[in-house]
Scaffold this active site. Structure first.
Site, short mmCIF file in Angstrom:
data_model
loop_
_atom_site.label_atom_id
_atom_site.label_comp_id
_atom_site.label_asym_id
_atom_site.label_seq_id
_atom_site.Cartn_x
_atom_site.Cartn_y
_atom_site.Cartn_z
N PHE A 229 0.73 -1.21 0.07
CA PHE A 229 -0.33 -0.09 -0.20
C PHE A 229 0.78 1.10 0.08
O PHE A 229 1.87 1.01 0.60
CB PHE A 229 -0.88 -0.17 0.91
CG PHE A 229 -2.21 0.31 1.13
CD1 PHE A 229 -2.97 0.07 0.56
CD2 PHE A 229 -2.81 1.55 1.29
CE1 PHE A 229 -4.46 0.84 0.66
CE2 PHE A 229 -3.88 2.81 1.06
CZ PHE A 229 -4.37 1.50 0.64
N GLU B 68 -1.38 -6.39 7.55
CA GLU B 68 -0.80 -7.69 7.38
C GLU B 68 -0.27 -7.86 7.55
O GLU B 68 1.34 -9.03 7.68
CB GLU B 68 -1.32 -8.32 6.03
CG GLU B 68 -2.47 -8.45 5.76
CD GLU B 68 -3.54 -7.50 5.02
OE1 GLU B 68 -3.21 -6.47 5.10
OE2 GLU B 68 -4.59 -7.42 5.73
N ILE C 204 -1.06 6.74 5.65
CA ILE C 204 -1.67 7.75 4.93
C ILE C 204 -3.01 8.38 5.60
O ILE C 204 -3.83 8.14 5.87
CB ILE C 204 -1.07 8.96 3.60
CG1 ILE C 204 0.64 8.11 3.22
CG2 ILE C 204 -1.41 9.73 3.45
CD1 ILE C 204 0.02 8.51 2.27
N HIS D 131 -9.62 4.80 7.99
CA HIS D 131 -9.42 3.63 8.92
C HIS D 131 -7.75 3.57 9.58
O HIS D 131 -7.83 3.04 10.71
CB HIS D 131 -9.31 2.36 7.59
CG HIS D 131 -9.76 1.54 7.76
ND1 HIS D 131 -11.57 2.79 7.16
CD2 HIS D 131 -11.19 0.85 7.32
CE1 HIS D 131 -12.24 2.11 6.28
NE2 HIS D 131 -12.16 0.99 6.42
N PHE E 236 9.53 -1.76 13.81
CA PHE E 236 8.49 -0.67 13.43
C PHE E 236 9.00 0.59 12.74
O PHE E 236 9.54 1.79 13.24
CB PHE E 236 7.74 0.24 14.94
CG PHE E 236 6.55 0.63 14.92
CD1 PHE E 236 5.62 -0.50 14.19
CD2 PHE E 236 6.34 1.86 14.25
CE1 PHE E 236 4.41 -0.08 13.77
CE2 PHE E 236 4.43 2.43 14.41
CZ PHE E 236 4.19 0.91 13.81
N1 RBF Z 1 -2.54 0.11 4.15
C1 RBF Z 1 -1.50 1.09 4.28
O1 RBF Z 1 -0.45 0.16 4.71
N2 RBF Z 1 -1.08 2.49 4.59
C2 RBF Z 1 -2.51 2.66 4.55
O2 RBF Z 1 -2.69 3.97 4.19
C3 RBF Z 1 -4.09 2.22 4.28
N3 RBF Z 1 -5.30 2.59 3.79
C4 RBF Z 1 -5.97 2.19 3.73
C5 RBF Z 1 -8.06 2.32 3.49
C6 RBF Z 1 -8.32 1.94 3.59
C7 RBF Z 1 -10.01 2.45 3.64
C8 RBF Z 1 -8.41 0.23 3.70
C9 RBF Z 1 -10.28 0.06 3.38
C10 RBF Z 1 -7.88 -0.13 3.68
C11 RBF Z 1 -6.49 0.16 3.97
N4 RBF Z 1 -5.15 0.00 4.17
C12 RBF Z 1 -3.80 0.53 3.95
C13 RBF Z 1 -4.73 -1.42 3.97
C14 RBF Z 1 -4.89 -2.46 4.36
O3 RBF Z 1 -4.04 -2.53 6.01
C15 RBF Z 1 -5.18 -4.00 4.59
O4 RBF Z 1 -4.66 -4.14 3.54
C16 RBF Z 1 -6.64 -3.80 4.41
O5 RBF Z 1 -7.84 -3.48 4.84
C17 RBF Z 1 -7.07 -5.20 3.84
O6 RBF Z 1 -6.58 -6.22 5.12
#
Ligand code: RBF
Length: 159
Positions: free
Chosen positions: A23, A59, A83, A89, A114
């Site tokens: 992400f 994860e 971010i 979330h 970390f």
């Molecule tokens: N994962 C990140 O590492 N950074 C993020 O900024 C981030 N923003 C997310 C925003 C939303 C609305 C969702 C649903 C997930 C986001 N995730 C982000 C992904 C999260 O860590 C994870 O991979 C997913 O929710 C699947 O379990």
């Protein structure tokens, strides 16, 4: 006489796991580059580094725990980018990632570092991944080197 115990940055022969969240990959990739740079500069061999990619920061703890449990790594670096501007979330994911990494480290006895950037916006995230505020991947790797060496000197060390 005070006895002080602290870890060096010697990396030769040490084995590292890196768990990297995909992400915000544009920024997360910079964290990985920073971490690899720090490890290589301290003589960690590429063949002693395993990179595991996960979808998001949520994860990271599980994958990091598995790597730690394998007994094949002296430390595991956890790298990701959260971010706030992008997601309500943010607080949930940040809190669980932090708790999960800490918990897995205590459970396994392996240093899990970390290196998950929690930023208000993209600009701040970029600053922490090699622009203004250094590179948090590099910093996590240095802390990993130090902790891996420190644990070898403390009582009850696994190996
Ligand atoms: N994962 C990140 O590492 N950074 C993020 O900024 C981030 N923003 C997310 C925003 C939303 C609305 C969702 C649903 C997930 C986001 N995730 C982000 C992904 C999260 O860590 C994870 O991979 C997913 O929710 C699947 O379990």
């Amino acid at each position: 006489m005070v006895q002080t115990i602290q870890g060096s940055y010697h990396g030769k022969g040490l084995r590292f796991g890196i768990v990297l969240s995909r992400f915000n990959e544009f920024v997360a990739g910079r964290l990985l580059e920073g971490a690899l740079d720090a490890l290589r500069r301290h003589e960690v061999e590429d063949s002693d580094i395993t990179v595991v990619r996960v979808p998001g920061s949520w994860e990271i703890p599980l994958a990091a725990k598995r790597l730690a449990e394998s007994g094949n790594h002296d430390a595991v670096l956890c790298l990701g980018v959260l971010i706030r501007g992008q997601t309500p979330h943010f607080d949930y994911i940040a809190a669980e990632a932090a708790k999960g990494v800490a918990h897995a480290s205590m459970e396994t006895g392996v240093p899990l570092l970390f290196g998950i950037v929690t930023a208000e916006n993209l600009e701040q995230a970029i600053d922490r991944a090699g622009a203004k505020s250094g590179n948090k991947g590099f910093d996590a790797a240095l802390a990993g080197l130090e902790m891996a060496n420190l644990l070898r000197q403390l009582p009850g060390a696994a190996g």
